[in-house]
Design a protein around this motif. Structure first.
Motif, PDB file in Angstrom:
ATOM      1  N   ILE A   1       2.811  -2.362  -2.742  1.00 41.30           N
ATOM      2  CA  ILE A   1       2.723  -3.777  -2.264  1.00 41.30           C
ATOM      3  C   ILE A   1       3.699  -4.455  -3.315  1.00 41.30           C
ATOM      4  O   ILE A   1       3.564  -4.882  -4.481  1.00 41.30           O
ATOM      5  CB  ILE A   1       1.285  -4.344  -2.584  1.00 41.30           C
ATOM      6  CG1 ILE A   1       0.226  -3.683  -1.795  1.00 41.30           C
ATOM      7  CG2 ILE A   1       1.620  -6.013  -1.963  1.00 41.30           C
ATOM      8  CD1 ILE A   1       0.405  -3.546  -0.579  1.00 41.30           C
TER       9      ILE A   1
ATOM     10  N   PRO B   1       0.545  -3.196  -7.229  1.00 44.14           N
ATOM     11  CA  PRO B   1      -0.702  -2.554  -6.552  1.00 44.14           C
ATOM     12  C   PRO B   1      -0.196  -1.443  -5.694  1.00 44.14           C
ATOM     13  O   PRO B   1       0.734  -1.551  -5.050  1.00 44.14           O
ATOM     14  CB  PRO B   1      -1.478  -3.753  -5.839  1.00 44.14           C
ATOM     15  CG  PRO B   1      -0.843  -4.889  -6.375  1.00 44.14           C
ATOM     16  CD  PRO B   1       0.381  -4.609  -6.760  1.00 44.14           C
TER      17      PRO B   1
ATOM     18  N   CYS C   1       0.683   6.665   0.412  1.00 45.48           N
ATOM     19  CA  CYS C   1       0.622   5.423  -0.628  1.00 45.48           C
ATOM     20  C   CYS C   1       1.614   4.395  -0.264  1.00 45.48           C
ATOM     21  O   CYS C   1       2.750   4.906   0.484  1.00 45.48           O
ATOM     22  CB  CYS C   1       0.863   5.893  -1.956  1.00 45.48           C
ATOM     23  SG  CYS C   1      -0.535   6.804  -2.597  1.00 45.48           S
ATOM     24  N   LYS C   2       1.287   3.065  -0.289  1.00 50.09           N
ATOM     25  CA  LYS C   2       1.961   1.833   0.039  1.00 50.09           C
ATOM     26  C   LYS C   2       1.895   1.076  -1.144  1.00 50.09           C
ATOM     27  O   LYS C   2       0.909   0.669  -1.607  1.00 50.09           O
ATOM     28  CB  LYS C   2       1.346   1.450   1.237  1.00 50.09           C
ATOM     29  CG  LYS C   2       2.207   0.159   1.596  1.00 50.09           C
ATOM     30  CD  LYS C   2       1.584  -0.624   2.673  1.00 50.09           C
ATOM     31  CE  LYS C   2       2.383  -1.814   3.068  1.00 50.09           C
ATOM     32  NZ  LYS C   2       1.782  -2.565   4.337  1.00 50.09           N
TER      33      LYS C   2
ATOM     34  N   CYS D   1      -1.665   0.892  -2.548  1.00 52.48           N
ATOM     35  CA  CYS D   1      -2.818   0.885  -1.672  1.00 52.48           C
ATOM     36  C   CYS D   1      -2.684   2.212  -0.678  1.00 52.48           C
ATOM     37  O   CYS D   1      -1.665   2.897  -0.619  1.00 52.48           O
ATOM     38  CB  CYS D   1      -2.783  -0.212  -0.535  1.00 52.48           C
ATOM     39  SG  CYS D   1      -3.209  -1.679  -1.344  1.00 52.48           S
ATOM     40  N   CYS D   2      -3.770   2.648  -0.109  1.00 53.90           N
ATOM     41  CA  CYS D   2      -3.756   3.790   0.766  1.00 53.90           C
ATOM     42  C   CYS D   2      -3.009   3.316   2.096  1.00 53.90           C
ATOM     43  O   CYS D   2      -3.474   2.110   2.649  1.00 53.90           O
ATOM     44  CB  CYS D   2      -5.014   4.327   1.249  1.00 53.90           C
ATOM     45  SG  CYS D   2      -5.413   5.307   2.442  1.00 53.90           S
ATOM     46  N   SER D   3      -2.048   4.076   2.502  1.00 52.49           N
ATOM     47  CA  SER D   3      -1.378   3.478   3.735  1.00 52.49           C
ATOM     48  C   SER D   3      -2.253   3.461   4.927  1.00 52.49           C
ATOM     49  O   SER D   3      -1.786   3.185   6.019  1.00 52.49           O
ATOM     50  CB  SER D   3      -0.045   4.435   3.801  1.00 52.49           C
ATOM     51  OG  SER D   3      -0.413   5.825   4.060  1.00 52.49           O
TER      52      SER D   3
ATOM     53  N   LEU E   1      -5.591   1.000   3.598  1.00 49.81           N
ATOM     54  CA  LEU E   1      -5.244  -0.284   2.599  1.00 49.81           C
ATOM     55  C   LEU E   1      -6.160  -0.529   1.703  1.00 49.81           C
ATOM     56  O   LEU E   1      -6.316  -1.655   0.889  1.00 49.81           O
ATOM     57  CB  LEU E   1      -4.892  -1.431   3.434  1.00 49.81           C
ATOM     58  CG  LEU E   1      -3.660  -1.311   4.452  1.00 49.81           C
ATOM     59  CD1 LEU E   1      -3.640  -2.603   5.403  1.00 49.81           C
ATOM     60  CD2 LEU E   1      -2.547  -1.024   4.055  1.00 49.81           C
ATOM     61  N   THR E   2      -6.911   0.548   1.146  1.00 43.65           N
ATOM     62  CA  THR E   2      -7.937   0.347  -0.097  1.00 43.65           C
ATOM     63  C   THR E   2      -6.974   0.481  -1.111  1.00 43.65           C
ATOM     64  O   THR E   2      -6.357   1.480  -1.154  1.00 43.65           O
ATOM     65  CB  THR E   2      -8.921   1.635  -0.069  1.00 43.65           C
ATOM     66  OG1 THR E   2      -9.784   1.340   1.163  1.00 43.65           O
ATOM     67  CG2 THR E   2      -9.733   1.360  -1.224  1.00 43.65           C
ATOM     68  N   GLU E   3      -7.070  -0.416  -2.217  1.00 42.80           N
ATOM     69  CA  GLU E   3      -6.323  -0.376  -3.317  1.00 42.80           C
ATOM     70  C   GLU E   3      -6.756   0.847  -4.152  1.00 42.80           C
ATOM     71  O   GLU E   3      -8.023   0.946  -4.863  1.00 42.80           O
ATOM     72  CB  GLU E   3      -6.395  -1.611  -4.276  1.00 42.80           C
ATOM     73  CG  GLU E   3      -5.426  -1.776  -5.384  1.00 42.80           C
ATOM     74  CD  GLU E   3      -5.591  -3.058  -5.878  1.00 42.80           C
ATOM     75  OE1 GLU E   3      -5.277  -3.104  -7.395  1.00 42.80           O
ATOM     76  OE2 GLU E   3      -5.711  -4.149  -5.059  1.00 42.80           O
ATOM     77  N   VAL E   4      -5.887   1.582  -4.739  1.00 44.29           N
ATOM     78  CA  VAL E   4      -6.240   2.864  -5.370  1.00 44.29           C
ATOM     79  C   VAL E   4      -5.546   2.878  -6.975  1.00 44.29           C
ATOM     80  O   VAL E   4      -5.944   3.736  -7.640  1.00 44.29           O
ATOM     81  CB  VAL E   4      -5.759   4.232  -4.573  1.00 44.29           C
ATOM     82  CG1 VAL E   4      -6.824   4.183  -3.318  1.00 44.29           C
ATOM     83  CG2 VAL E   4      -4.584   4.093  -4.099  1.00 44.29           C
TER      84      VAL E   4
ATOM     85  N   CYS F   1      -8.215   9.074  -1.146  1.00 41.81           N
ATOM     86  CA  CYS F   1      -8.614   7.805  -1.005  1.00 41.81           C
ATOM     87  C   CYS F   1     -10.171   7.531  -0.840  1.00 41.81           C
ATOM     88  O   CYS F   1     -10.804   8.689  -0.133  1.00 41.81           O
ATOM     89  CB  CYS F   1      -8.010   7.151   0.239  1.00 41.81           C
ATOM     90  SG  CYS F   1      -8.718   5.446   0.671  1.00 41.81           S
TER      91      CYS F   1
END
Length: 168
Positions: free
Chosen positions: A101, A139, A98-99, A141-143, A146-149, A69
């Motif tokens: 959305i 999308p 990773c999460k 995001c880092c779990s 929460l930065t979109e990667v 991240c």
């Protein structure tokens, strides 16, 4: 009186210049470090253990990079492929931290091709409208922060475009 202060300041400066430079002796009075105890996050074999863990996770496969991240440096992927054309993008099927959305949908849009000119027609009208393809992305995001990667596609492939790669 200012002369006395200058002299005292010079004496103080000379004391600090002659102070020992051994880092073990440069400890603040409120934060004492006991060097006889081994630090919690250090061990002579820890790198070897970490390497074995990564090899076990990859199951013998090689990777183009290990992805992290960009905001918190959390590891996101151990096994990925670099994009052939866009060298800062990667794709992967198996990720960690990773999460996805699920309540947001991103669509890829492709412009329509202009119709071919016929020999009888001197002017053709080019359409500037964009059509939506069936490509749907969600999308990723880092779990941790929460930065979109990146994005996740319908084929269950992760596409990373905002990550920090390191040598695998």
């Amino acid at each position: 009186m200012s002369r006395v202060m200058e002299v005292d300041g010079a004496e103080e400066k000379n004391k600090t210049e002659s102070a020992p430079t051994d880092p073990r002796e440069l400890v603040s009075s409120d934060d004492e470090i006991d060097y006889s105890i081994e630090p919690e996050f250090y061990g002579p074999n820890i790198d070897d253990k970490d390497e074995l863990w990564v090899h076990k996770q990859r199951k013998g496969q090689t990777s183009d990079a290990v992805l992290s991240c960009p905001a918190c440096f959390t590891t996101l992927c151990l096994d990925c492929q670099r994009h052939e054309k866009y060298v800062t993008q990667y794709r992967a099927m198996f990720v960690i931290n990773c999460k996805v959305i699920t309540d947001q949908i991103l669509r890829e849009t492709k412009p329509k091709r202009a119709p071919r000119r016929s020999k009888d027609c001197k002017h053709s009208v080019a359409s500037n409208e964009a059509t939506q393809s069936d490509e749907i992305f969600r999308p990723v995001c880092c779990s941790v922060c929460l930065t979109e990667v990146g994005v996740y596609d319908k084929d269950e492939v992760y596409h990373f475009f905002d990550v920090i790669p390191s040598n695998a």
